[in-house]
Write a protein that holds these residues in place. Sequence first.
Motif, PDB file in Angstrom:
ATOM      1  N   GLY A   1      49.999  46.957  31.783  1.00 13.87           N
ATOM      2  CA  GLY A   1      50.345  47.053  33.207  1.00 13.87           C
ATOM      3  C   GLY A   1      50.609  48.483  33.647  1.00 13.87           C
TER       4      GLY A   1
ATOM      5  N   ASP B   1      53.511  41.903  34.668  1.00 13.70           N
ATOM      6  CA  ASP B   1      52.292  41.176  34.317  1.00 13.70           C
ATOM      7  C   ASP B   1      51.067  42.008  34.714  1.00 13.70           C
ATOM      8  OD1 ASP B   1      50.274  39.439  33.835  1.00 13.70           O
ATOM      9  OD2 ASP B   1      50.879  37.931  35.304  1.00 13.70           O
TER      10      ASP B   1
ATOM     11  N   CYS C   1      48.018  41.176  34.972  1.00 13.15           N
ATOM     12  CA  CYS C   1      47.143  40.448  35.893  1.00 13.15           C
ATOM     13  C   CYS C   1      47.646  40.596  37.324  1.00 13.15           C
ATOM     14  CB  CYS C   1      47.073  38.983  35.491  1.00 13.15           C
ATOM     15  SG  CYS C   1      45.830  38.043  36.401  1.00 13.15           S
ATOM     16  N   GLN C   2      48.975  40.540  37.503  1.00 14.85           N
ATOM     17  CA  GLN C   2      49.552  40.729  38.828  1.00 14.85           C
ATOM     18  C   GLN C   2      49.347  42.168  39.295  1.00 14.85           C
ATOM     19  OE1 GLN C   2      50.649  38.429  40.842  1.00 14.85           O
ATOM     20  NE2 GLN C   2      51.067  39.960  42.439  1.00 14.85           N
TER      21      GLN C   2
ATOM     22  N   ARG D   1      45.948  42.356  40.682  1.00 18.58           N
ATOM     23  CA  ARG D   1      45.885  41.744  42.013  1.00 18.58           C
ATOM     24  C   ARG D   1      46.440  42.690  43.077  1.00 18.58           C
ATOM     25  NH1 ARG D   1      48.125  36.980  39.187  1.00 18.58           N
ATOM     26  NH2 ARG D   1      46.399  35.544  38.707  1.00 18.58           N
ATOM     27  N   GLU D   2      47.526  43.392  42.746  1.00 20.39           N
ATOM     28  CA  GLU D   2      48.110  44.331  43.700  1.00 20.39           C
ATOM     29  C   GLU D   2      47.164  45.502  43.957  1.00 20.39           C
ATOM     30  OE1 GLU D   2      51.821  45.408  41.987  1.00 20.39           O
ATOM     31  OE2 GLU D   2      52.765  43.448  42.354  1.00 20.39           O
TER      32      GLU D   2
ATOM     33  N   GLN E   1      44.117  36.781  29.390  1.00 22.42           N
ATOM     34  CA  GLN E   1      44.739  37.834  30.184  1.00 22.42           C
ATOM     35  C   GLN E   1      43.702  38.844  30.679  1.00 22.42           C
ATOM     36  OE1 GLN E   1      47.556  41.102  28.596  1.00 22.42           O
ATOM     37  NE2 GLN E   1      48.943  39.617  29.543  1.00 22.42           N
TER      38      GLN E   1
ATOM     39  N   CYS F   1      41.594  37.439  33.469  1.00 23.14           N
ATOM     40  CA  CYS F   1      42.337  37.419  34.730  1.00 23.14           C
ATOM     41  C   CYS F   1      42.350  38.796  35.386  1.00 23.14           C
ATOM     42  CB  CYS F   1      43.764  36.928  34.469  1.00 23.14           C
ATOM     43  SG  CYS F   1      44.780  36.837  35.961  1.00 23.14           S
TER      44      CYS F   1
ATOM     45  N   ALA G   1      40.421  39.594  39.024  1.00 25.27           N
ATOM     46  CA  ALA G   1      41.249  39.959  40.171  1.00 25.27           C
ATOM     47  C   ALA G   1      40.634  41.088  40.987  1.00 25.27           C
ATOM     48  CB  ALA G   1      42.647  40.362  39.697  1.00 25.27           C
TER      49      ALA G   1
END
Length: 424
Positions: A132, A165, A167-168, A171-172, A196, A199, A203
């Motif tokens: 991340g 995360d 993956c998050q 997305r951001e 993972q 994802c 994204a």
Amino acid sequence: MITRKRLAIGACALLAALTAALLPTSAAADEPVAKESPKVELVLDVSGSMRAKDIDGKSRMSAAKQAFNEVLDAVPEEVQLGIRTLGADYPGPDRKRGCKDTRQLYPVGPLDRTEAKTAVATLAPTGWTPIGPALLGAAEDLEGGDATRRIVLITDGEDTCAPLDPCQVAREIAAKGIHLVIDTLGLVPDAKTRQQLTCIAEATGGTYTSVHRTDELSRRVKQLVDRAADPVVTPVGTKGAARCVDAPQLKAGLYTDRETFGEHRWYRVDLLPGQELRASVSVSSDRAVNNDYGVLLRAVTLHGREIVRGSEAGDGRTDVISTGLRYPKPDLDDGPGDAKPAAETVCLQVSNSFSAPPSVKTTPGMPIELTVDVVDGPSAASDVAAFGLGRGWWLLGALVLAGFLAGLLWGWVSRWRVAVWRTN
């Protein structure tokens, strides 16, 4: 009088000088603004798990270094490339420090191949896996301008720095609308790592690839760097139908869909006389699947008659399997009047023979990528689609005839030599 002439000559010279100075400026103003060079940052996992020796009999780190050297030699001149590491510096047990262990090894910019190779050669498997934070750092490295931007993440394990995360984080990054694509490559991944990394890639509209050999890693990273230099068309989402009559009408372009295990999906394309349909499909196994699988792409008429097909089989050594086909529609003879020729509706069927262990979820379906192109057909389209050989039948026939004649000649020479031998 002479003074007036000199003044006139001086005025003309001054006017000519001013004109010469202004002309290049005007011409330069009319020139189009140069396109900004694409930017790529390779993010390499240097965590302790990269010591594992399971890629071509050597460590994952050694395989990554070898692949990087080959990639750096092949980077296009127009690409600005950088390298970022994660887990390369802190070997201790302090989680807080380990999850900040990411730095830019080589700045994004014009590539000095020798300097970049030297920097990579100093790396040794060390610490944690802060994916991340590394993605956030890479996004900052690529900020500014309107250039094509791409992050290529190479790792052998899932993030160890939750609750951030990755993956998050992806997305951001996608939500910022900066058109930054993240592609992920998993070195000998397990199920959690695969999930993972898939994802993260999905994204941002990127791709995920599983890697088990050094040449696979080198080849895939080269492809992704080249893709940044020559961006592909953004795929358009579509949804195939269970029957051709209900299928979506497609034009030339790149399309994405999802297909469950063993499913058949249909799409339609209109083809005018004198045009050629070229289509290809790729199915990505984004989860654990059983070995021995295949993909089929068929072109049939509305009445169900098969025109041409393409198929490919796999044995589990790759995550993506592809096939394609070509179908030229012969041109019509010139007829009376100016009537527009009617288009033929071609039905494209995409099928797969994937299966999975009982513990693997079958929904959502596996991602498929369908490419459709319609071009002017060859001047004599007679049998280009037949058996995939087209005009190759002439060459095949010539080879068969040549082989037959050579066999007869050799047999005659052999019999003559035997007869001579018996006589003597």
